[in-house]
Scaffold this motif. Structure first.
Motif, PDB file in Angstrom:
ATOM      1  N   GLU A 143       0.741  -1.145  -0.215  1.00 43.98           N
ATOM      2  CA  GLU A 143       0.172   0.086  -0.115  1.00 43.98           C
ATOM      3  C   GLU A 143       1.171   1.256   0.120  1.00 43.98           C
ATOM      4  O   GLU A 143       0.464   2.200  -0.679  1.00 43.98           O
ATOM      5  N   PHE A 144       2.120   1.242   0.641  1.00 43.26           N
ATOM      6  CA  PHE A 144       2.805   2.386   0.994  1.00 43.26           C
ATOM      7  C   PHE A 144       3.352   2.765  -0.449  1.00 43.26           C
ATOM      8  O   PHE A 144       3.522   3.779  -0.966  1.00 43.26           O
ATOM      9  N   GLU A 197       4.062   5.700  -5.637  1.00 37.49           N
ATOM     10  CA  GLU A 197       3.897   5.758  -6.921  1.00 37.49           C
ATOM     11  C   GLU A 197       2.804   6.629  -7.561  1.00 37.49           C
ATOM     12  O   GLU A 197       3.014   7.355  -8.423  1.00 37.49           O
ATOM     13  N   ARG A 198       1.670   6.775  -6.800  1.00 36.41           N
ATOM     14  CA  ARG A 198       0.483   7.777  -7.391  1.00 36.41           C
ATOM     15  C   ARG A 198       0.981   9.188  -7.049  1.00 36.41           C
ATOM     16  O   ARG A 198       0.434  10.077  -7.716  1.00 36.41           O
ATOM     17  N   LEU A 208       5.757  14.531  -5.342  1.00 34.46           N
ATOM     18  CA  LEU A 208       7.036  14.324  -4.577  1.00 34.46           C
ATOM     19  C   LEU A 208       8.323  14.587  -4.920  1.00 34.46           C
ATOM     20  O   LEU A 208       9.271  15.293  -4.409  1.00 34.46           O
ATOM     21  N   ASP A 209       8.314  14.506  -6.529  1.00 30.04           N
ATOM     22  CA  ASP A 209       9.370  15.031  -6.939  1.00 30.04           C
ATOM     23  C   ASP A 209       9.613  16.517  -7.274  1.00 30.04           C
ATOM     24  O   ASP A 209      10.612  16.961  -6.876  1.00 30.04           O
ATOM     25  N   PRO A 265      -0.930  16.907 -11.263  1.00 27.39           N
ATOM     26  CA  PRO A 265      -2.227  16.429 -11.003  1.00 27.39           C
ATOM     27  C   PRO A 265      -2.857  17.411  -9.814  1.00 27.39           C
ATOM     28  O   PRO A 265      -2.024  17.707  -8.893  1.00 27.39           O
ATOM     29  N   MET A 266      -4.169  17.734 -10.043  1.00 27.69           N
ATOM     30  CA  MET A 266      -4.745  18.542  -9.108  1.00 27.69           C
ATOM     31  C   MET A 266      -5.009  17.691  -7.517  1.00 27.69           C
ATOM     32  O   MET A 266      -5.216  16.572  -7.794  1.00 27.69           O
ATOM     33  N   PRO A 267      -4.291  18.163  -6.629  1.00 32.27           N
ATOM     34  CA  PRO A 267      -4.713  17.488  -5.351  1.00 32.27           C
ATOM     35  C   PRO A 267      -5.828  17.000  -5.056  1.00 32.27           C
ATOM     36  O   PRO A 267      -6.075  16.027  -4.399  1.00 32.27           O
ATOM     37  N   ALA A 268      -6.979  17.741  -5.056  1.00 37.37           N
ATOM     38  CA  ALA A 268      -8.237  17.375  -4.953  1.00 37.37           C
ATOM     39  C   ALA A 268      -8.431  16.224  -5.636  1.00 37.37           C
ATOM     40  O   ALA A 268      -9.344  15.353  -5.136  1.00 37.37           O
TER      41      ALA A 268
END
Length: 375
Positions: free
Chosen positions: A59-60, A65-66, A71-72, A163-166
């Protein structure tokens, strides 16, 4: 057939009773699956073992990955599989996942019965309440009906370059909601029952009261109480005879304090060794339905609707009720639950409550501004 959940006091022999129940059912020809992290192999019953470490890593890493693009941008250094160790609480989620997987095999007609070896009582009750609680938190924090401007998100994502956080949050929430709903459906199913294991000692009666109260609050059925490790009654040794007499006195107290069956299992004088010993510890119990929560219409008598909530063993001083919106916040003893009101009661105001012989009666008065008027 369905799901049998086995819990009880710590050290009372929960795993042994769960294995004995699974083996006894398997020997009648039923296709049984035992969910347990502690049961031994080679006893003649299939075992599904929860895998907290593997589940956590999977799961982590999937979440990482998503979230890779975001994160980059933050300059984060991703984790690798080999350096991850599970966090506290991972075992609970792994057990719920195993329960969902086992139940799917029953629905798919691969199995007739699943026996689940749960943690000690309070931990087990918290575990069974977890799916409903988490779903409520997710709905409050990220209500699906408020996903505003969904059509604009792809364009905004292109302009921002990420990608939009929402959208990410809502996608993740939807996946969690689906998994939690599947587990909650297993817990709430009428074919899911609970078997309680205690030792006939000073704490047994209070353990039973706590179990009945906690299970009733969550609408679960207690199919049997098992008094395990009962010493033989006949002995010439005064110390041993006194201990045995004490056990039998506690057993009698259990039976007077419970309106269902209390099954006594013998102490074998050793740890159970194989199928023959486990056969001595099998319990023949018939599942009983959970006490029903009902709404009584008393408008013709006194103008109220009465919600009957069975809470066996409840004490008035340990009980509190607060209505908040369309929910009733109910606390009793060590347990709390946010209960959605039935549709008819959402159009009413609370007029009072009383506890009578383990039956909580919450009175509601129809709100004239919301209640349909008679033609």
């Amino acid at each position: 057939m369905g799901i049998m959940l086995v819990t009880g006091a710590g050290g009372a022999g929960r795993t042994t009773v769960a294995v004995a129940a699974a083996l006894a059912e398997a020997q009648t020809g039923r296709r049984v699956l035992l969910v347990s992290g502690d049961a031994d192999d080679g006893l003649g019953v299939d075992v599904l073992r929860p895998t907290p470490a593997a589940d956590f890593r999977r799961e982590f890493l999937a979440l990482q990955e998503r979230s890779a693009t975001a994160l980059d941008l933050l300059g984060a250094t991703p984790f690798e599989d080999a350096e991850l160790t599970e966090l506290p609480g991972s075992a609970s989620f792994a057990l719920l996942r195993a329960l969902r997987e086992a139940a799917a095999r029953v629905r798919g007609h691969e199995r007739d019965l699943v026996v689940v070896d749960l943690p000690p009582l309070l931990d087990a009750l918290a575990l069974l309440a977890l799916p409903e609680q988490l779903r409520r938190y997710l709905r409050r924090l990220l209500p699906p009906e408020r996903q505003a401007a969904r059509a604009l998100r792809p364009m905004l994502a292109q302009l921002a370059g990420v990608p939009m956080p929402a959208q990410f949050l809502y996608d993740t929430t939807a996946r969690w909601e689906e998994e939690l709903a599947a587990v909650q459906a297993v817990v709430d199913a009428p074919t899911t029952t609970v078997r309680l294991v205690v030792e006939p000692g000073p704490a047994a009666a209070e353990t039973l009261r706590t179990a009945r109260l906690g299970l009733a609050l969550h609408g679960l059925a207690l199919d049997a109480v098992v008094a395990n490790k009962l010493l033989p009654a006949a002995s010439e040794d005064p110390w041993f005879a006194a201990l045995t007499a004490q056990q039998h006195a506690h057993l009698a107290h259990l039976r007077t304090g419970h309106d269902g069956a209390v099954h006594a299992l013998p102490h074998l004088g050793r740890d159970p060794r194989g199928a023959e010993d486990l056969a001595l510890l099998a319990v023949d119990a018939k599942p009983t339905p959970a006490p029903a929560w009902t709404v009584e219409d008393r408008r013709a008598e006194d103008g109220t609707l009465v919600w009957h909530i069975p809470l066996p063993g409840a004490v008035k001083g340990e009980l509190s009720l607060v209505r908040r919106g369309d929910e009733l916040l109910l606390a009793v003893g060590p347990f709390r639950r946010n209960v959605p009101l039935p549709p008819a009661l959402r159009r009413c105001t609370v007029a009072g409550a009383g506890l009578v012989d383990g039956d909580l009666r919450v009175r509601f008065t129809p709100d004239a501004g919301l209640w349909p008027k008679a033609p």
